[in-house]
Every structure is written in C-alpha cells, then in structure tokens.
Design a protein around this motif. Sequence first.
Motif, PDB file in Angstrom:
ATOM      1  N   GLU A 308       0.830  -1.210   0.000  1.00  0.00           N
ATOM      2  CA  GLU A 308       0.000   0.000   0.000  1.00  0.00           C
ATOM      3  C   GLU A 308       0.864   1.259   0.000  1.00  0.00           C
ATOM      4  O   GLU A 308       0.583   2.226  -0.724  1.00  0.00           O
ATOM      5  CB  GLU A 308      -0.920  -0.002   1.221  1.00  0.00           C
ATOM      6  CG  GLU A 308      -2.002  -1.068   1.181  1.00  0.00           C
ATOM      7  CD  GLU A 308      -2.847  -1.053   2.439  1.00  0.00           C
ATOM      8  OE1 GLU A 308      -2.640  -0.155   3.294  1.00  0.00           O
ATOM      9  OE2 GLU A 308      -3.718  -1.932   2.581  1.00  0.00           O
ATOM     10  N   GLU A 309       1.913   1.247   0.824  1.00  0.00           N
ATOM     11  CA  GLU A 309       2.765   2.429   0.915  1.00  0.00           C
ATOM     12  C   GLU A 309       3.625   2.613  -0.335  1.00  0.00           C
ATOM     13  O   GLU A 309       3.867   3.737  -0.782  1.00  0.00           O
ATOM     14  CB  GLU A 309       3.628   2.360   2.183  1.00  0.00           C
ATOM     15  CG  GLU A 309       2.794   2.321   3.456  1.00  0.00           C
ATOM     16  CD  GLU A 309       3.545   2.831   4.663  1.00  0.00           C
ATOM     17  OE1 GLU A 309       4.571   3.526   4.498  1.00  0.00           O
ATOM     18  OE2 GLU A 309       3.104   2.529   5.790  1.00  0.00           O
ATOM     19  N   LEU A 310       4.071   1.497  -0.924  1.00  0.00           N
ATOM     20  CA  LEU A 310       4.860   1.593  -2.154  1.00  0.00           C
ATOM     21  C   LEU A 310       4.014   2.075  -3.330  1.00  0.00           C
ATOM     22  O   LEU A 310       4.536   2.710  -4.252  1.00  0.00           O
ATOM     23  CB  LEU A 310       5.500   0.242  -2.477  1.00  0.00           C
ATOM     24  CG  LEU A 310       6.744  -0.130  -1.661  1.00  0.00           C
ATOM     25  CD1 LEU A 310       7.140  -1.576  -1.909  1.00  0.00           C
ATOM     26  CD2 LEU A 310       7.915   0.792  -1.987  1.00  0.00           C
ATOM     27  N   LEU A 311       2.725   1.792  -3.304  1.00  0.00           N
ATOM     28  CA  LEU A 311       1.852   2.278  -4.368  1.00  0.00           C
ATOM     29  C   LEU A 311       1.777   3.805  -4.376  1.00  0.00           C
ATOM     30  O   LEU A 311       1.469   4.408  -5.415  1.00  0.00           O
ATOM     31  CB  LEU A 311       0.458   1.671  -4.240  1.00  0.00           C
ATOM     32  CG  LEU A 311       0.320   0.228  -4.757  1.00  0.00           C
ATOM     33  CD1 LEU A 311      -1.022  -0.372  -4.347  1.00  0.00           C
ATOM     34  CD2 LEU A 311       0.498   0.165  -6.272  1.00  0.00           C
ATOM     35  N   GLU A 312       2.064   4.429  -3.241  1.00  0.00           N
ATOM     36  CA  GLU A 312       2.135   5.891  -3.206  1.00  0.00           C
ATOM     37  C   GLU A 312       3.314   6.397  -4.037  1.00  0.00           C
ATOM     38  O   GLU A 312       3.346   7.557  -4.440  1.00  0.00           O
ATOM     39  CB  GLU A 312       2.260   6.378  -1.756  1.00  0.00           C
ATOM     40  CG  GLU A 312       1.047   6.063  -0.903  1.00  0.00           C
ATOM     41  CD  GLU A 312      -0.225   6.697  -1.447  1.00  0.00           C
ATOM     42  OE1 GLU A 312      -0.171   7.893  -1.827  1.00  0.00           O
ATOM     43  OE2 GLU A 312      -1.256   6.001  -1.530  1.00  0.00           O
ATOM     44  N   TYR A 313       4.273   5.505  -4.280  1.00  0.00           N
ATOM     45  CA  TYR A 313       5.421   5.815  -5.148  1.00  0.00           C
ATOM     46  C   TYR A 313       5.228   5.178  -6.525  1.00  0.00           C
ATOM     47  O   TYR A 313       6.182   5.104  -7.317  1.00  0.00           O
ATOM     48  CB  TYR A 313       6.715   5.301  -4.515  1.00  0.00           C
ATOM     49  CG  TYR A 313       7.085   5.968  -3.210  1.00  0.00           C
ATOM     50  CD1 TYR A 313       7.919   7.082  -3.185  1.00  0.00           C
ATOM     51  CD2 TYR A 313       6.582   5.486  -1.994  1.00  0.00           C
ATOM     52  CE1 TYR A 313       8.263   7.688  -1.985  1.00  0.00           C
ATOM     53  CE2 TYR A 313       6.916   6.092  -0.795  1.00  0.00           C
ATOM     54  CZ  TYR A 313       7.754   7.197  -0.803  1.00  0.00           C
ATOM     55  OH  TYR A 313       8.090   7.822   0.388  1.00  0.00           O
ATOM     56  N   ASP A 314       4.020   4.696  -6.784  1.00  0.00           N
ATOM     57  CA  ASP A 314       3.684   4.043  -8.062  1.00  0.00           C
ATOM     58  C   ASP A 314       4.522   2.793  -8.311  1.00  0.00           C
ATOM     59  O   ASP A 314       4.951   2.522  -9.432  1.00  0.00           O
ATOM     60  CB  ASP A 314       3.846   5.025  -9.233  1.00  0.00           C
ATOM     61  CG  ASP A 314       2.906   6.211  -9.114  1.00  0.00           C
ATOM     62  OD1 ASP A 314       1.776   6.021  -8.619  1.00  0.00           O
ATOM     63  OD2 ASP A 314       3.297   7.326  -9.491  1.00  0.00           O
TER      64      ASP A 314
END
Length: 352
Positions: A308-314
Amino acid sequence: MEYHGGNIYEHNRRVIDFSSNINPLGVPKGFEKSISDNINRFSVYPDREYKAMREKIAKYLEVNAIDKIIPGNGAVDIIYRALEVMNYSRLYISLPTFAEYKRAGERANMKVEELDIYEDDFQNIKLEYIFEKVKEKSVVLLCNPNNPTGTLIPRKHIEKLLAKLKSISSFLVIDEAFIEFAPGFKNASMVEFIDKYDNLLIIRAATKFFGMPGIRLGYGVSANLKLVKKIKDSMEPWSVNTAAEIAAESIFDDEEYIKNTLKWINEERARFYDELSKISSIKVYKSSSNFFFINILDEKIDAYRLQEELLEYDILIRLPKGFNGISRFNFRIAIKDKHSNNLLINALKKIL
C-alpha cells in the motif's frame, strides 16, 4: 483468490510493476518484424502439429528429435495437463513454491504433500530428507530456479534425485521457466539428461526470458514419448495460437537479444542485491533468477501494508499470496532496469 503477479489493472494509475518477473528489455525486435511480415497468417488456422515451432524449440534446446517437444498455452498449461495424464496418486512439492503446483495436483486428484526441502538461507536443498519422505509411485515437482526464492539446485543433486526416483518407480517434473536467467544456464538446465532418464519431464516458458507474457507459449520436453503423446492427446485442437507460433519461429534465433539479456541480468542482479542488502530492516536472499525473495525484519509492517505504501510511489510488489509456506512478512520483487530498481531502493529506504 489472486495467485499471480502482474495485476496492474486493479490500480487506477500507471505503476512500475515489480510483481511480475518479465525481462525489462521488452519484446524482441525480431518478433515485432515477424508479426508484421506474417500478418496474413492470422487468416488461416495454425499448424495443428506445430512442426516448425517444435523444430525451432528443439534446435534452441539442442534436442535431437521434435517428437520430444510438446508446446502448450503457457508453462502452466503443460503442468496441469501432465499431472492429469500421468496416473500417479501422490505429488510432492517444495515449501515455499508457486501455489499453482498444488492446485494442479489437487485438480488431478493427487494427494499433495509439501516438503520443507530448502536450507534456511535457501541456497541448498536437503537431499537426504527428500529421499526419506518420497514414497513409491509418486511425482516430485520442483521449480528450478525456485519461485519465489531463486534457489538453483545443482545438476549433481538433481541427478541423484532422478536415480532415486527411478529406483522407486517415481517421476520428476522440473519447471525451468526461469532457467535462462541462471548463471551459466546451459550448464544448469537438465535438458541434456532427458535421454538418460525416462522419468523426467522438463517444462519451459517463453514468457519470462523473452519479455512477452501476453504470448502464452510454454513447452515440455521429455524422452518419454508415451507421456508426450498423452499430454498432446489431452489438448484441444489449436491450443497454441498463431502469434505464439510466429514468436517461436523468431525469438529463439535472436542471438543479440539473448546476449543483451544475459549481460543485463548478470550485472544488475549483483548490483541490485548489494544495494538492497544495505537496508537493515530487510533480509534479501541471494537469487539465481530475475527476482529476489525478501523478509521484512521489522514486524511493525507486513508485506500487505508495504505494498500500500509503495503504491504511493507508483511501485507494485508481489505479495505472499500465490506461494505456499511463506509469511505475511515476505514479498518478492523482480529485477528490472537500473533506474526502476533505484526508485524501489529509495522508496524502501523512506518507508522502512
């Protein structure tokens, strides 16, 4: 249940996909030209015998007869069909490994037993333990290099296993979908042993190494011609489409693409591993493939929260689901191009 990586479609954004282990060099240029040059072939049915395809695969593998080659709609297709026609009641698979093996065994009404065959660092296998556990008239299915750990089992160990299995009327299936990424892969593959052991089936895929998951092309190779015929007879007509047929006729001869891929993986795998190993909150296991298996040491965050947090970095990573025998603190990442890999490293440092 979602078993696979590459599910980029559920995210409403453009992501860097570390969840699927695909060659970042992309589709071979020779294949692009072949598709263009052969576009008229889509107006006729493929060759039901796939003779030209099998000839190309046999040449690539240095196998002396096309009758030993069975093409399919991806490697998983061959795995499912092989287990369905082999007439064994028991299947042994490793822990951890790709969950489709268990599903394939269960669909074939086999009793599936999962064996913890790897040492703690996933660099070696417990061969004597396998000998003790496997019973007569069984199938052992191994992924080599293993998905998700990247473990490469040496030939000498596999030969000992083959001899043992032959002595107890048992069979070995090896999924070599990632073998071309292994160091010195031609000396790691068991293809040259098929004539020595009729209890061996090797399965390969064009998807990973040649960067074309949209082309469903897998193939099996065995000197056990009765098994090859059974697998073939279980298939529907035209199980491999014309695009895959054209791919097989071009990609295996693309020496420049193969050379460039081997240069990339040998250089970037070492560099990426060294950089990831500097992050103290994770444990990265050495790999002989194009991905890394990782354990999160700080249990304040698991792989699901990390995704979830890495998706904030795409950035999209591969979650534990889809593999048997791993925890919610494990995840897998593909080895991509240097720029993408650096983006992931920087994001991990910020989050962890």
